[in-house]
Every structure is written in C-alpha cells, then in structure tokens.
Enzyme design. Structure first.
Site, PDB file in Angstrom:
ATOM      1  CB  SER A  48      -0.830   0.075   1.404  1.00  9.45           C
ATOM      2  OG  SER A  48      -0.156   0.131   2.227  1.00  9.45           O
ATOM      3  CG  ASP A  81      -4.468  -1.799  -1.635  1.00 11.51           C
ATOM      4  OD1 ASP A  81      -5.229  -1.963  -2.498  1.00 11.51           O
ATOM      5  OD2 ASP A  81      -4.253  -2.141  -0.336  1.00 11.51           O
ATOM      6  CG  HIS A  82      -6.013   1.559  -0.736  1.00 11.20           C
ATOM      7  ND1 HIS A  82      -7.375   2.402  -1.097  1.00 11.20           N
ATOM      8  CD2 HIS A  82      -6.487   0.448  -0.344  1.00 11.20           C
ATOM      9  CE1 HIS A  82      -8.214   1.909  -0.924  1.00 11.20           C
ATOM     10  NE2 HIS A  82      -7.902   0.475  -0.154  1.00 11.20           N
ATOM     11  CG  ASP A 103      -8.245   5.283  -2.765  1.00 10.45           C
ATOM     12  OD1 ASP A 103      -9.395   5.799  -3.246  1.00 10.45           O
ATOM     13  OD2 ASP A 103      -8.279   4.835  -1.775  1.00 10.45           O
ATOM     14  CD  GLU A 133     -12.215   2.572  -2.702  1.00 15.05           C
ATOM     15  OE1 GLU A 133     -12.507   3.504  -1.637  1.00 15.05           O
ATOM     16  OE2 GLU A 133     -11.334   1.882  -2.334  1.00 15.05           O
ATOM     17  CG  HIS A 175     -10.361   0.112   4.607  1.00 12.90           C
ATOM     18  ND1 HIS A 175     -11.186   0.611   3.587  1.00 12.90           N
ATOM     19  CD2 HIS A 175      -9.511  -0.689   3.610  1.00 12.90           C
ATOM     20  CE1 HIS A 175     -10.954   0.601   2.247  1.00 12.90           C
ATOM     21  NE2 HIS A 175      -9.834  -0.364   2.130  1.00 12.90           N
ATOM     22  N   GLY A 204     -11.568  -4.241   2.699  1.00 15.24           N
ATOM     23  CA  GLY A 204     -11.887  -4.349   4.164  1.00 15.24           C
ATOM     24  C   GLY A 204     -12.363  -5.686   4.773  1.00 15.24           C
TER      25      GLY A 204
END
Length: 275
Positions: A48, A81-82, A103, A133, A175, A204
């Site tokens: 992340s 991620d993110h 994101d 997202e 999350h 999440g």
C-alpha cells in the site's frame, strides 16, 4: 513459477475468490508465499501507499516481493494498493509491478473519473492492470460509514468511461476492523456482478466473518483484500513470545513465530475462498 500477471491470476483462481494480502514487512511476504505454496492456490502480494511511506520508499520491499513471487512455486502477482498519486504508480511500474490500484475515491465523481481515466490510459500503454475505487469504502478517515453503497448504474458508467480492469465497490465492509461482524449486502454484490463487466474487489475483508466471505464470492466478488487479520495474528504471536521469554533481544526469535502465525492465517483464507 515466474511472476504471474493479475489477469492470469484471476483466471487461475477458478470459481473461487482470489486472496490478496497486504505486505508490511518481509515476514508478511515470505509467509503469504509459503501459504500459497502449501494451499496450492494463487495469491496476490499487495503493497500500500502507507507501507511505502513507512519504508521511506516503495523500492526495497517491492523488489523483495517481486523476487519472492518469481522464485515461488505458487502463482503470485504483486500489486500496488491504494495509491493516491501518479508518482507512486509510475515508480511501482518502473520497478516491474504490473498491477496497481489508483484510489481517487476522495475526489468528487467527475474528478475521480478524469484522474482514473488518465492513469488507466498510461498504465495500459505499459501492459499494467488497473483497479480503481468508486466512492470510498468505509473506515477511511471517517469519510464514509460502513453503510455506504456503490450504485450499479454509476459503476457501469465509471468502468466504461475509465477503462479500468477491476473495481473496488462499497457493499458493507469497512477498513481496519478488529471484529468480524460486518454484514455484506449480497443482493447488491449479485446486482453489481451482473452489470459491471470487470471483476469486483472487496476491500475491508478482515471485518467480514468466514461465512460472509464465502457468500460474497458465491454472489460474484472476485478479489478479496485482507490486511488487518494478518497484523492481528502477527502482533499476538510476538506478544506471546516476548511475554513467555522476556529476555529475548534477537528479532528472529519472535519474528519466526510471527511469520508462522501469518502463514496459518493466510492458509485459512485461501482454503476458505477456494470453496
């Protein structure tokens, strides 16, 4: 087995869900890969933006994950991620990562759509798989309660306009949950799966009980992201080791049981998602 692309990994997962697990330390990556080999299931190693910040850059841990994936007997992809900025995505791609999540959920719809479309075009020129997202999943700085829900028609429009390859949707998870009592909207998952032409991603997932994760996969969820459960197991193992042997100073003496605990947790989820 060589490093596997995300589309190949999704296909390899078959009718079951694809487990994607966040890596914070080298022990996470080693344990996740070992679990995939033991369970004979494909897996995603995820890094992340927060983890990159913790390590003062993405390169060291990302390169370790790429090497672990390439050397493993299991089918493994490495995923960013993110990521909320293009610079981190560019850095990850330059290192060899071929799957990223942009994101833009904190932006309003129009700005999120425009930014996601631009990043997706750049990534596709380089053969990189893009997850995005639409509307923030709960648990991110209080911006959305777990009751947030993705609108199926808006999701279809977003995917069409941006060209993304996978979509993280809000269906009741949140999350960083330490309890496993989140209730997912399975009717919405089925509706989204029927309408949205790309794989759906559940963020999440640590807060969802086992039966809820199985139901989510059965109703059409493809990629299941898990992070907090691994950290809970890792921390508990370290606490137990230090409590029973308080004189320890060698990190290997408490990181080894921590790694074993992570592996056991990942194996549990991989078998669960396989059905």
């Amino acid at each position: 087995m060589s490093l596997t692309s995300m589309p190949e990994l999704i296909a390899t997962a078959g009718p079951g869900g694809l487990g994607a697990f966040n890596v914070i330390t080298l022990e996470h990556a080693e344990a996740i890969a070992a679990a995939a080999e033991s369970a004979k299931r494909p897996v995603v190693l995820q890094l992340s933006e927060n983890t990159a910040r913790h390590h003062r850059g993405i390169a060291p841990l990302a390169l370790a994950c790429l090497r672990i994936a390439a050397d493993s007997e299991a089918a493994i992809a490495v995923h960013l991620d993110h990521a909320t900025n293009a610079e981190l995505i560019h850095a990850a791609v330059d290192l060899g990562i071929r799957s990223v999540m942009y994101d833009g959920s904190a932006l309003d719809y129009a700005d999120n759509l425009a930014a996601t479309a631009g990043i997706t075009a750049w990534c596709h020129e380089r053969g990189v798989h893009v997850e995005a997202e639409l509307g923030e999943v709960g648990g991110k700085d209080g911006a959305h309660a777990p009751g947030a829900r993705t609108d199926p028609d808006e999701a279809v429009e977003f995917v069409s306009a941006t060209g993304v390859d996978a979509l993280a949707v809000a269906v009741g998870s949140s999350h960083a949950m330490h309890t496993r009592n989140a209730e997912l909207d399975n009717d919405l998952i089925a509706h989204l799966a029927a309408k949205v032409p790309v794989p759906l991603v559940l963020h999440g997932s640590s807060g969802v009980p086992d039966h809820g994760l199985r139901a989510a996969v059965e109703h059409g969820m493809t990629k299941i992201n898990i992070a907090t459960r691994l950290n809970i197991r890792m921390t508990a193992a370290i606490r137990d080791r230090l409590a029973t042997t308080p004189h320890l100073t060698d990190p290997r003496e408490y990181l080894t049981p921590a790694r074993t605990a992570i592996q056991a947790e990942v194996e549990h989820f991989l078998h669960l998602l396989a059905g």
